[in-house]
Every structure is written in structure tokens, then in C-alpha cells.
Design a protein around this motif. Structure first.
Motif, PDB file in Angstrom:
ATOM      1  N   GLU A  12       0.824  -1.216   0.000  1.00 31.43           N
ATOM      2  CA  GLU A  12       0.000   0.000   0.000  1.00 31.43           C
ATOM      3  C   GLU A  12       0.847   1.250   0.000  1.00 31.43           C
ATOM      4  N   GLY A  13       1.988   1.153   0.655  1.00 37.71           N
ATOM      5  CA  GLY A  13       2.866   2.313   0.639  1.00 37.71           C
ATOM      6  C   GLY A  13       3.129   2.843   2.020  1.00 37.71           C
ATOM      7  N   GLU A  14       3.795   3.981   2.031  1.00 34.37           N
ATOM      8  CA  GLU A  14       4.088   4.581   3.323  1.00 34.37           C
ATOM      9  C   GLU A  14       3.018   5.620   3.634  1.00 34.37           C
ATOM     10  N   VAL A  15       2.942   5.914   4.905  1.00 28.16           N
ATOM     11  CA  VAL A  15       1.936   6.863   5.360  1.00 28.16           C
ATOM     12  C   VAL A  15       2.278   8.254   4.828  1.00 28.16           C
ATOM     13  N   LEU A  16       1.270   9.001   4.480  1.00 28.76           N
ATOM     14  CA  LEU A  16       1.480  10.360   4.002  1.00 28.76           C
ATOM     15  C   LEU A  16       2.064  11.210   5.115  1.00 28.76           C
ATOM     16  N   ASP A  17       3.089  11.924   4.773  1.00 31.92           N
ATOM     17  CA  ASP A  17       3.777  12.727   5.778  1.00 31.92           C
ATOM     18  C   ASP A  17       2.899  13.878   6.267  1.00 31.92           C
ATOM     19  N   GLY A  18       3.167  14.319   7.476  1.00 33.74           N
ATOM     20  CA  GLY A  18       2.444  15.492   7.956  1.00 33.74           C
ATOM     21  C   GLY A  18       1.169  15.136   8.680  1.00 33.74           C
ATOM     22  N   ARG A  19       1.096  13.907   9.182  1.00 34.45           N
ATOM     23  CA  ARG A  19      -0.116  13.461   9.883  1.00 34.45           C
ATOM     24  C   ARG A  19      -0.455  14.356  11.052  1.00 34.45           C
ATOM     25  N   ASP A  20       0.553  14.862  11.701  1.00 37.45           N
ATOM     26  CA  ASP A  20       0.274  15.670  12.882  1.00 37.45           C
ATOM     27  C   ASP A  20      -0.130  17.082  12.511  1.00 37.45           C
ATOM     28  N   ARG A  21       0.038  17.437  11.244  1.00 36.10           N
ATOM     29  CA  ARG A  21      -0.184  18.840  10.900  1.00 36.10           C
ATOM     30  C   ARG A  21      -1.571  19.111  10.343  1.00 36.10           C
ATOM     31  N   TRP A  22      -2.275  18.095   9.847  1.00 33.04           N
ATOM     32  CA  TRP A  22      -3.570  18.368   9.223  1.00 33.04           C
ATOM     33  C   TRP A  22      -4.500  19.033  10.220  1.00 33.04           C
ATOM     34  N   PRO A  23      -5.166  20.088   9.820  1.00 37.98           N
ATOM     35  CA  PRO A  23      -5.904  20.898  10.788  1.00 37.98           C
ATOM     36  C   PRO A  23      -7.274  20.331  11.126  1.00 37.98           C
ATOM     37  N   VAL A  24      -7.762  20.737  12.294  1.00 37.94           N
ATOM     38  CA  VAL A  24      -9.169  20.518  12.623  1.00 37.94           C
ATOM     39  C   VAL A  24      -9.835  21.883  12.688  1.00 37.94           C
ATOM     40  N   CYS A  25     -11.121  21.898  12.412  1.00 42.07           N
ATOM     41  CA  CYS A  25     -11.857  23.163  12.398  1.00 42.07           C
ATOM     42  C   CYS A  25     -12.883  23.133  13.516  1.00 42.07           C
ATOM     43  N   VAL A  26     -12.974  24.226  14.238  1.00 39.77           N
ATOM     44  CA  VAL A  26     -14.083  24.384  15.182  1.00 39.77           C
ATOM     45  C   VAL A  26     -14.875  25.604  14.751  1.00 39.77           C
ATOM     46  N   THR A  27     -16.182  25.455  14.770  1.00 40.76           N
ATOM     47  CA  THR A  27     -17.063  26.562  14.418  1.00 40.76           C
ATOM     48  C   THR A  27     -17.681  27.084  15.691  1.00 40.76           C
ATOM     49  N   LEU A  28     -17.385  28.330  16.010  1.00 38.89           N
ATOM     50  CA  LEU A  28     -17.981  28.951  17.188  1.00 38.89           C
ATOM     51  C   LEU A  28     -19.191  29.756  16.737  1.00 38.89           C
ATOM     52  N   ASN A  29     -20.348  29.386  17.260  1.00 35.58           N
ATOM     53  CA  ASN A  29     -21.541  30.186  16.974  1.00 35.58           C
ATOM     54  C   ASN A  29     -21.607  31.288  18.024  1.00 35.58           C
ATOM     55  N   VAL A  30     -21.623  32.509  17.576  1.00 34.47           N
ATOM     56  CA  VAL A  30     -21.405  33.638  18.481  1.00 34.47           C
ATOM     57  C   VAL A  30     -22.702  34.327  18.859  1.00 34.47           C
TER      58      VAL A  30
END
Lengths: 266, 286, 341
Positions: free
Chosen positions: C232-250
């Protein structure tokens, strides 16, 4: 590009180990999805299609309604990663429009649209994975989804693809086989045995066509058994769930059903 | 599968799916959910077979709401048209509420004026929720609603929950009051309104029909305990809907009592284990 | 995102409940509670990485919830003659199934798709997040990573779901291992033609270097191959960097997370924050968008960003542990399947 893989070897086995008339494993999942009135995910081997049905409901564009029956609207979306090669197909792609038109013309005579005047029935097809037999999977999934939405159908439509390798008819073609062989998709309504759809993409001798057509009709009945089983299992599950909570409502039903009138004349 | 009289014993539920023949059309008449072909009555939907005397019909297990005259429905205004409103009632077509079918401010006997037609949005505008009764049908099957009772009209002080219409049975009264100060309106179309309890004497009073009050969009003051109760009841209804359990007033009362006995927070009901426990407890009691 | 009509009374009910003390939401959740998140990776067999995510699905017959499917597919691109960039590139696209927004026309659907695509693409394809192993042959061939996200149902908070699914799909992505090769014609006069023999040497003829010396291979090689077709291959680099999004309803006085569709209609002012948490580095704010009618004072914005970072960190940790669990589950499943043969 002819593949080096044998379509049908001397022992009678196909490239994926199946026999000549063997169908791939069928999986029908009717669990509810989102806010759809009816939903079904049907898999034939690795081909997987999801259909969501909305309706009958108020038509969005009044100009397009028909005064005496429902309007059928079919939209097909193919996920870019559904096939081996990634391809992003727009909604107006010719093959997709063709697919949608085939589905629509298959179901128009089967759905009892005269029961729902001035309303709209939306059929949204999403192709999740492709490995041959796409039209077949779309039609089967649409039948089950319509049944789960409680829309009146004359019958469940069952579809099967078939092809001919030399003189041997084959059923339920995978993508590899579809690429090499002339293939035909047949959709039948099992009760009456009538055929609601036949498509042929390539050239095929008339005799060969007759054979594969007959086999496909038989196979359609096999698929019908599976579909019936899935629909009944789901109906029975819901009926049991309802029964668990009720205390018996026999009288009310009697009073209601005595008033019989389809479209209330006013 | 051809059935005759003996097969319809009391209490058995026969299931069917589209395209299945049920019986001969010589002996029986066909009702909803069936059609006749080749001297046979054939099912057109997936559901349970119901037989009343000589009438065979199939009730779809899950379908859009099928209205009948006298039904109580909760609907949402989708459009304002000349002299009438279009109401979404979870049915095959939007229902119609005629201007002549609503109570106009100034007393129920007040005649309709021209200015009313121009100010329809002061009564109902797009997005408003209302409770009404099905008055009649038009020729094409569209239902006509009326709110000509003080119990009907615009809804406020609460929130809307949706369940499949098949779970709402016809009851004697669709206005239910729970002991925690919460009112429920079970629309037969599957829309349920959960709100703060409105005292009876505030409802009645035909002489003092106050338009300000009836068509107002302003909610009353609702205390925190009632709000929590409204949320709790909403979660209970969602659980019962998800488990496909038909709703009746006794069932809801039992369910609410059980939920309160658990002494958990309102959001504990979102946990699927608690939901399963609720349904089994309630089924056991009935 | 889609307009759902709500009556004024309903909106005001939701708003007053949220601003009461203690604040109360329609389903009893706390302001910062997320609904149940169901995650499964490896759902699309033809893709290099995939994930299916559902936020707020009711059990059994309830259905509903925000359902999103994300998948990555790698394609080889030519750097010199084609669209490829040296070191690879990422392209994101969001599609909305009409079943997610059944009341929208196809034009309106296209607009929603476009908005979501823009936010996702601009955040994910940014160079600060670029993985190191998307190149194949420097200056000649590179990988194009296509990230496709499909929205099947929307019950509120669709952007958070999209980012979570994207992160999960990228986590699941395996890049096929490649080995640089070059066809080396035999020197003139050294015998019969074996010019099309695959020889693993790269240096110019006549230097007398050993064929085993592959030091300069990558620099001069013209093509590549997959050493192991089934790997299958090697894991894509940068696993720790992919962002998460939080939506704050204000709201004027406070904010809340994971809104349902009625809540979104009642509090239209939203702040989307995408954070990246690379290991051993301070967290980065990758994207910020303020949407809806309303305004924020700068100090208020600063506190919201600080709060958002806390929420994002929790979400990140929870998502990571779930992703590791999924990996384990699939490995165990594969091992069991293999062992049972």
C-alpha cells in the motif's frame, strides 16, 4: 486494449472465480439516511450504489407539474473516487444524463404516478463504487428505495447485466468483463415478466442476444427474491417495533378503512 | 400468495411488498395500497395487509402523511399567496389555508375586509408554525385547513420535533398536558409541538379575542425548569421515534416518569444505552 | 449552511434559552458539547485513503445527522511538461449530494459546494501543511493528491465535519513507494543489443563507475517504478499537521459549538477556526472566517480565538485517538481474516 486475463477459462471459471451464470454477492441495506423518505444502498460485488428518494412532495417549480400525475426527477452523482481512475464528472456529463434518463424511463411506467397529481418524486442516485453493472445496481437500488419510501409501485423492478464471450452467455459482468464483451442490461417486473428496460452498448449477434436475454430474465427473478427478502425483513422489523409499544388499535383502523375513496371528490 | 377468509385471523399481521398478489378480486374489493390486475388484488406498497369485511388494503409501513377530514395537523407556512397561505404538512402536496378559514382579530364573527388581504403577513408569514384542522379537500387532493377554534392558530413558546407520521395514532385528543408544565400537540402528520403549558382560562374567552396575543411572535417568559422539561420531553420523543414506537399520551407520561426517576441530566437521554433502556422500560409497563 | 425556515417564535425560543443562566440547548447539551461522532476509515476500496464521518446520527430509525465521506486519490503528474509542481501538490474539492439539501435548486447547490470547496482547498493545500513525500522524481515527476469530500446529509456544523473527515482521510492515505530507474543503453561496441534492459545504474557511460553506485540515481533518473505492486505504501507525511476546524456560533454574551440546523438559523454569526497542532511546536491558526450578519470587537475576537484553540486541541486529541483505534481495528480485522484461512 485486450486484457491478458482470461474471461472464461477451460474449466468454466471466470476471472474472479465465478461460474458462467453466477451472480456476484448482493447486499441490500435499507437503513435510514438523512431526511430522505426512502433510502437503499445496494452492492453487487464491489459495485455499490446509494439511492435516496424524496417524495411525493410539493413540486419546487410549479410550471413543471402535471395536473394528473407526479413528476419524476432523477439525479445521478458519481463520486470521483468510485472507479479505479479518479474522474470528476459534472452533473451535466453525457453518460450521467444518459444513466438518469434510463432510470427515469424504467420507473415511469412502474410508479403509480396518477395517485400523486401535481407532486414531485425526487430520486437521488449516488454511485459509491464501480466495478461493472452500474445501471443494474442503480435500478435495483432505486426499486428498493421507492419501496421503502412507501411509494406505490406496480412491482419491484429487477435488473441484471449480461454479456457474451464467444458463444457463452455470462451474467452480472464485472468491470473487466464489461470492457471486453458486448454487454446488455435487462430490467424486468417479475410478476408479469414484462421487460421495462433493455440496453445494448455494442454489437451482438441476434441469436446470441436471444440467449443472454433469456438468461438475464431468469436471473432477474433471483435478484427479485433477494430484494423481496430485504424489503420484508425491514417491514417486519418496523412492524415489530411498532407492536412492542402499542396496546392494540384495532377499532380505529376499522373505522378508518371503511371510508374508501382514492381521490376524494369534492 | 392468495389469501382467503381464514388467513385473516384476528391479531395476525401479514406483510407484503410491491407486486405481490394478495387475493382474488372476485371475492374482495381493493382499497389503498393495492391495485387490480388480471383478476387479482396486488399490493403496491410494502406494509401490512388490512382487511375490513370485503375490503382489502395495504398500509405502507413508512410513508408520507395521508390526510383525512378532521385530522389535526401542525404545519409550517411556506408561501403567502393572494387570500391564502400554503402550508407544509409533510404530505404529498402542501396544504392550503384560506384567509376565510382563520380567525380574524376583533371577534370570530368579524367580516373579512379588503385590508386584510393586503396585510396577510400580519397574521401568518413564511416560516410560522401553526396547528390546524383539515377542513376539506380540493379536487386534486390538496387539503384545506382551518384554524377556526381558539385552540388552533400560531404556535409559540416551544420547539418542533418530527417523527414518522405512521407513529401518530388517532387519539381522542391530540392536545396533551404533562405534569411538568409541558404541553404537547401531536400533529397526525408527524410534526409535534412541545411547549410551555398554557392555562385553560388564558385560552378561552371568545369575546376578548385579542389579535395581538393570538398572532404575536413574542414568546412568554418561560422559567428554566420548564425549558429543561421541554428539552427532556423532546429527547424522549426523539428516542421513541428512533425506536419506531407509536406515540400515545399514556406512553409519553410513562416515559417521562421513567426519565425523571433516572435522575440523569437532560442530555443523558442522547446516550443510546439510556434510550434503549427507556424503550424497554416503557414497553414493560404497557 | 442551507436556509431552513424557522418561525420568529422558534428562533427567539432558542436564543433566550441559550442566553439563560444556565444556558440550555434544544436537546439539553452543554454549550461546548459535540453530538456523537461516528468515524470509519478505509471505506472506499479504490481510493488511497478514505473516511466516513457522521455527526449526530440518531440510533436505529432516526437517521439524520451530518454525514460526510472523504477520500484521497494519488495521480502521477509531469513537472516539466504538465501541471505538476516539484514536490507534489494537493487539490481539494467538496461535492454536495442533492439529498443533503433537498430543497435547494441545483444552482444554489453549486454555490454551497463552491463556498465549502474554497475554504477547504485554501486551508489544506497551503504550503505550511505540505507533506514531504509527495515528490517522486525531483523536477520530473510528482504526485497530485486529490482530496474529494462528499456531503450526503447536513444537520448542522457541516464545516467541522468536512475538516474532520478530510483529516481522517489524509491520515489514512498511503503513498505508494517508488524507486527511481533509468534505462541505460549499453555502450557502443560492447556486444549485441540489450538496449532495452532494465539496468539500475545511472551514471554516464565511460566513467568506469560500478553499476552498484546509485548515489546520483535520483538526480538523473528519468522514470520510476513500484518496487512492490501489492504494498500500500508509506503513510502520508504530515499526519500531525492536518488541521481541525471548530465553528464557534457567536451570541452577544457567549458562544457554543456544534450547532444543529435550527440553532444555526437562530444564531447566524459564526466564526470558523482551523488549527494545526504539529508535534513539538506551538499550534498554528491555519484559517479564520467570520460569517453572517453581525460584528465583533477586536478583544472579543482575540478571546474567541484563544477559546477556539482549546476546543480544537480537545477535538484534535479525541480525533487522533479514534484514528489510532480505527487503524488497530482494521489491522486486527485483517490479521484475523488472514489467520482464519
Amino acid at each position: 486494449m485486450s486484457s491478458r486475463i482470461e474471461i472464461l477459462n477451460d474449466g468454466g471459471y471466470r476471472s474472479d472465480g465465478r461460474r458462467q451464470y453466477e451472480l456476484r454477492s448482493i447486499d441490500i441495506d435499507m437503513s435510514p439516511q438523512g431526511t430522505a423518505d426512502g433510502c437503499a444502498v445496494v452492492s453487487h460485488g464491489l459495485t455499490q450504489v446509494q439511492v435516496c428518494v424524496f417524495g411525493p412532495r410539493e413540486a419546487r417549480k410549479r410550471a413543471e407539474t402535471l395536473h394528473d400525475r407526479a413528476v419524476l426527477n432523477v439525479e445521478v452523482g458519481v463520486l470521483p473516487f468510485s472507479a479505479g481512475e479518479r474522474r470528476r464528472r459534472g452533473r451535466a456529463d453525457r453518460r450521467i444524463l444518459e444513466l438518469a434518463a434510463s432510470i427515469k424511463s424504467t420507473f415511469e411506467p412502474v410508479i403509480q404516478t396518477s395517485l400523486y397529481p401535481r407532486s414531485q418524486i425526487d430520486i437521488f442516485v449516488s454511485v459509491l463504487a464501480q466495478d461493472g453493472g452500474l445501471l443494474q445496481a442503480c435500478i435495483n437500488a432505486t426499486s428498493v428505495a421507492l419501496a421503502s419510501a412507501g411509494i406505490a409501485l406496480g412491482d419491484l423492478v429487477c435488473a441484471v447485466s449480461g454479456g457474451v464471450h464467444g458463444t457463452f452467455p455470462l451474467l452480472d459482468l464485472s468491470a473487466l468483463e464489461e470492457g471486453d464483451l458486448p454487454n446488455v442490461t435487462v430490467a424486468i417486473t417479475p410478476r408479469s415478466g414484462k421487460v421495462t428496460l433493455v440496453t445494448l452498448e455494442t454489437r451482438l449477434h441476434v441469436d446470441r442476444f436471444g440467449e443472454v436475454f433469456a438468461r438475464a430474465c431468469e436471473a432477474g427473478r433471483v435478484i427479485h427474491t433477494e430484494m423481496r427478502r430485504a424489503v420484508r425483513a425491514r417491514t417486519s422489523k418496523l412492524v415489530d417495533a411498532m407492536g412492542a409499544g402499542t396496546k392494540g388499535t384495532g377499532e380505529e383502523d376499522v373505522e378508518r378503512d371503511v371510508l374508501m375513496s382514492e381521490i376524494n371528490d369534492f | 400468495m392468495v389469501l382467503d377468509d381464514e388467513d385473516f385471523a384476528e391479531g395476525t399481521q401479514k406483510l407484503t411488498c410491491p407486486g405481490e398478489p394478495i387475493t382474488s378480486s372476485h371475492a374482495f374489493m381493493r382499497g389503498h395500497g393495492t391495485y387490480v390486475d388480471n383478476e387479482e388484488v396486488i399490493a403496491s406498497v410494502a406494509g401490512t395487509i388490512e382487511r375490513v369485511n370485503k375490503l382489502i388494503s395495504v398500509r405502507a409501513i413508512r410513508a408520507r402523511y395521508s390526510p383525512e377530514v378532521g385530522d389535526l395537523v401542525v404545519g409550517r407556512i411556506t408561501e403567502v399567496q393572494p387570500r391564502r397561505w400554503k402550508v407544509d404538512a409533510n404530505s404529498r402536496q402542501d396544504a392550503v389555508l384560506m384567509l376565510s378559514s382563520v380567525n380574524l382579530p376583533g371577534g370570530v364573527q368579524r367580516r373579512k375586509l379588503e385590508s386584510d388581504e393586503l396585510q396577510m403577513r400580519t397574521f401568518f408569514e413564511e416560516g410560522d408554525l401553526l396547528v390546524a384542522e383539515v377542513q376539506a379537500f380540493f379536487a386534486d387532493g390538496v387539503m384545506s385547513l382551518h384554524t377556526r377554534s381558539l385552540r388552533y392558530g400560531k404556535l409559540r413558546n416551544g420547539q418542533l420535533i418530527t417523527v414518522p407520521p405512521a407513529l401518530i395514532r388517532r387519539l381522542k385528543s391530540h392536545f396533551i398536558t404533562l405534569p411538568c408544565g409541558v404541553d404537547l400537540i401531536l400533529g397526525l402528520n408527524g410534526y409535534i409541538w412541545v411547549s410551555k403549558h398554557l392555562k385553560q382560562n388564558e385560552q378561552e374567552g371568545e369575546d376578548a379575542f385579542d389579535a395581538e396575543a393570538v398572532y404575536s411572535n413574542r414568546n412568554d417568559d418561560i422559567d428554566d425548569a420548564t425549558r429543561a422539561a421541554i428539552s427532556r420531553v423532546s429527547n424522549i420523543i426523539r428516542i421513541l421515534g428512533a425506536h419506531f414506537v407509536p406515540l400515545t399520551d399514556t406512553l409519553l407520561l410513562d416515559a417521562y416518569e421513567w426519565a425523571v426517576e433516572q435522575e440523569g441530566g437532560v442530555k443523558d437521554l442522547l446516550n443510546s444505552d439510556i434510550g434503549d433502556a427507556l424503550v424497554s422500560a416503557v414497553a414493560a409497563r404497557s | 449552511m442551507a436556509s431552513v425556515s424557522l418561525s420568529k417564535a422558534e428562533k427567539s425560543f432558542i436564543q433566550t434559552s441559550l442566553q439563560a443562566t444556565p444556558p440550555l440547548r434544544a436537546d439539553g447539551r452543554a454549550l461546548l458539547d459535540y453530538r456523537t461522532v461516528l468515524l470509519e476509515t478505509g471505506v472506499a476500496s479504490q481510493a488511497n485513503g478514505s473516511a466516513k464521518l457522521n455527526v449526530g446520527k440518531a440510533p436505529l430509525e432516526g437517521g439524520g445527522g451530518t454525514e460526510v465521506l472523504a477520500a484521497t486519490k494519488l495521480e502521477v503528474e509531469d513537472v516539466e511538461n504538465g501541471d505538476g509542481l516539484d514536490g507534489g501538490r494537493i487539490v481539494c474539492a467538496v461535492t454536495c449530494s442533492p439529498s443533503a439539501y433537498p430543497h435547494l435548486s441545483s444552482n444554489a447547490l453549486d454555490e454551497v459546494q463552491y463556498d465549502l470547496t474554497m475554504i477547504l482547498h485554501q486551508t489544506i493545500s497551503h504550503q505550511t501543511l505540505h507533506p514531504k513525500n509527495l515528490g517522486i522524481l525531483p523536477k520530473k515527476k510528482s504526485w497530485l493528491l486529490n482530496l474529494d469530500v462528499v456531503v450526503f446529509a447536513d444537520a448542522g456544523n457541516v464545516l467541522d465535519a468536512i475538516f474532520m473527515a478530510a483529516r481522517a482521510a489524509l491520515w489514512d492515505t498511503k503513498v505508494p513507494r517508488t524507486r527511481a530507474i533509468q534505462y541505460q543503453a549499453k555502450k557502443a561496441g560492447s556486444g549485441t543489443g540489450s538496449g532495452d534492459m532494465d539496468v539500475d545504474s545511472g551514471n554516464e557511460p565511460g566513467h568506469g563507475l560500478s553499476g552498484f553506485d546509485t548515489r546520483d540515481m535520483a538526480r538523473t533518473a528519468a522514470d520510476f517504478e513500484l518496487p512492490d505492486y501489492w504494498d500500500e505504501g508509506e503513510v502520508l507525511d504530515g499526519r500531525d499537521r492536518w488541521p481541525v476546524c471548530v465553528t464557534l456560533n457567536v451570541l452577544p454574551s457567549h458562544h457554543y459549538l456544534d450547532a444543529t440546523t435550527p440553532e444555526e438559523a437562530s444564531t447566524p454569526l459564526k466564526l470558523h477556526l482551523a488549527f494545526s497542532f504539529p508535534t513539538d511546536q506551538p499550534c498554528h491558526l491555519q484559517a479564520l472566517r467570520l460569517l453572517g450578519p453581525g460584528e465583533l470587537q477586536l478583544p472579543q475576537l482575540k478571546t474567541l480565538i484563544a477559546d477556539g484553540e482549546k476546543y480544537a486541541k480537545e477535538l484534535f486529541t479525541a480525533l487522533e485517538s479514534k484514528l489510532r483505534d480505527e487503524d488497530l481495528r482494521r489491522n486486527v480485522k485483517a490479521r484475523d481474516k488472514f489467520a482464519s484461512r
